[in-house]
Write an enzyme that holds these catalytic residues in place. Structure first.
Site, short mmCIF file in Angstrom:
data_model
loop_
_atom_site.label_atom_id
_atom_site.label_comp_id
_atom_site.label_asym_id
_atom_site.label_seq_id
_atom_site.Cartn_x
_atom_site.Cartn_y
_atom_site.Cartn_z
N ASN A 9 -3.00 -10.70 13.15
CA ASN A 9 -2.88 -9.28 12.81
C ASN A 9 -4.11 -8.59 13.36
OD1 ASN A 9 -2.58 -6.75 11.71
ND2 ASN A 9 -2.53 -7.41 9.59
N ARG A 95 1.87 -9.74 13.96
CA ARG A 95 2.31 -8.56 13.21
C ARG A 95 2.30 -7.35 14.14
NH1 ARG A 95 -0.80 -4.39 9.84
NH2 ARG A 95 0.82 -3.39 8.59
N HIS A 184 5.88 -2.10 5.61
CA HIS A 184 5.66 -3.20 4.66
C HIS A 184 6.88 -4.14 4.61
CE1 HIS A 184 2.68 -0.45 2.29
NE2 HIS A 184 2.04 -1.17 3.19
N ARG A 245 -3.71 8.23 1.55
CA ARG A 245 -2.57 8.99 2.06
C ARG A 245 -1.91 9.78 0.94
NH1 ARG A 245 -0.38 3.72 4.52
NH2 ARG A 245 -1.60 3.45 6.42
N GLU A 388 2.28 -11.73 3.16
CA GLU A 388 2.86 -11.24 4.40
C GLU A 388 2.64 -12.20 5.56
OE1 GLU A 388 2.49 -6.67 4.73
OE2 GLU A 388 0.92 -7.24 3.31
#
Length: 410
Positions: A9, A95, A184, A245, A388
């Site tokens: 990632n 990813r 996600h 956010r 993940e």
């Protein structure tokens, strides 16, 4: 013998890497190289023994670019005899944040796929370029290994048109791909499967609302193992309140602020992505600090906590309506897994929808899959730690045909 799967990632100045055994997908090491391009680059690595032991180490060295970074990480791994030879690598899973409409499944990477990911940069200008840096550097370093792109958006490509289309002129969708994509995906896919396992049910037989709550946060409605709606949209800005956010807001707010403040579009984008959410409401993005401040009587922190939980609660209600029947609500992510306070605030008052939290179970849940609802609750409430990287490894190995048939990550 190829016996390891590497998951990568990449950020613009970092490489996160995890290595799993094949086919059991047991994690044997995690590495994070930070501050690439500076004189004080730092590699933090953690190794996991079969006996449950953990060994941490830190290495410092100037790292000029991602290619040099991979060489640095692999040099350390060779010394630790984690990857002694390239032939041990069965697959490398990457990813990739945005796959657009083209990629609805993990995909073996070739030059055409790289070009397609590059074409999608306008949809994810902050993420896809960094993901490509990792892909290009890793393909150069491991030219003989299969490389697989696992897209954050792919899991949500099962959304029906009524869920993914925006009410804007159709030509904006057809020409510019303006629609809801969701993110996600690896996390929602992983916890949905693990929730089914925890309940002793087949994934295709249950309906779930999954809540990935962390610095980034999203909700998903999952029917029979497939995502039918999700809170994030064209970008990760839509939906729940997050660390920095804003989540959902009136689209006309953009025009109002541009007129009233004189800020540029770039400045407004930075404001809504990097200085809003919990940080904008009370000055900090860390939920642990917010809870501590709220408990000490800080009104701004208490309001930030309430707004965060209220937004999650609204999505649980909306997705209950969309699904028609909900078997379980699943909390995951750093906040979802660790904050009993947030879980309690989200579920309190939802008894009419079948959610009845057990206070003691909720307080005790930490680190392992747990049921935190009462035995009498019509809808199970679960805490399922996400992984993940394990999901990316599982999907990568499925593409190359060497995954554990159970899909388990031990």
């Amino acid at each position: 013998m190829a016996e390891k799967c590497v998951v990568i990632n990449c950020g613009s100045s970092s490489i996160k890497l995890e290595i799993f055994t094949v086919p059991a997908l047991r994690s044997i090491t995690e590495a994070l190289l930070e501050r690439i391009g500076t004189a004080d680059s730092r590699l933090r690595q953690r190794r996991f023994g079969e006996d449950g032991s953990v060994r941490d180490e830190v290495h410092n060295r100037p790292v000029a670019d991602h290619q040099t970074g991979f060489d640095f990480i692999l040099e350390v791994n060779a010394k630790n005899r984690i990857i002694r030879d390239d032939s041990e690598v069965a697959a490398i899973g990457h990813r990739v944040v945005h796959g657009g409409e083209r990629f609805a499944a993990p995909t073996l990477i070739d030059d055409e796929v790289v070009a397609a990911i590059r074409e999608l940069i306008p949809l994810a200008p902050l993420h896809n370029p960094s993901n490509l840096l990792g892909i290009e550097a890793a393909r150069q370093r491991f030219p003989g290994a299969p490389h697989v792109a696992v897209f954050d958006t792919a899991f949500h490509q099962t959304l029906p048109p009524q869920a993914f289309r925006y009410a804007v002129p159709v030509e904006l969708y057809e020409r510019y791909q303006v629609r809801r994509y969701g993110f996600h995906g690896s996390s929602h896919a992983y916890v949905a499967r693990e929730a089914a396992r925890h309940l002793g049910r087949a994934p295709e037989t249950i309906n779930l609302v999954t809540l990935h709550l962390g610095n980034g946060a999203s909700a998903a409605a999952i029917a029979g193992g497939q995502s039918i709606d999700t809170s994030m949209g064209l970008t990760p800005l839509e939906g729940l309140v997050m660390g920095t956010r804003c989540g959902d807001l009136d689209p006309a707010l953009h025009f109002y602020l541009l007129r009233q403040t004189g800020m540029s579009a770039a400045e407004l984008e930075k404001l809504l992505n990097g200085n809003s959410g919990l940080k904008g409401l009370c000055g900090v993005a860390d939920m642990r600090a917010i809870q501590d401040r709220a408990a000490a009587g800080d009104g701004q922190a208490a309001l930030a906590l309430e707004i965060f939980c209220y937004r999650v609660k609204k999505y649980v209600g909306a997705y209950t309506a969309a699904l028609g029947r909900v078997d379980a609500v699943v909390f995951t992510g750093g906040i979802g897994e660790n904050s009993a306070v947030v879980r309690d605030k989200v579920c309190t008052g939802m008894e009419n929808l079948g959610l009845a939290l057990d206070e003691a179970r909720n307080a005790a849940a930490a680190g392992t899959p747990a049921t935190i609802s009462r035995d009498s609750s019509p809808v199970a409430v679960l805490v399922i730690p996400t992984d993940e990287e394990a999901e990316i490894a599982r999907q990568a190995m499925a593409v190359v045909g060497a995954a554990d048939s159970s899909g388990a990550a031990s």
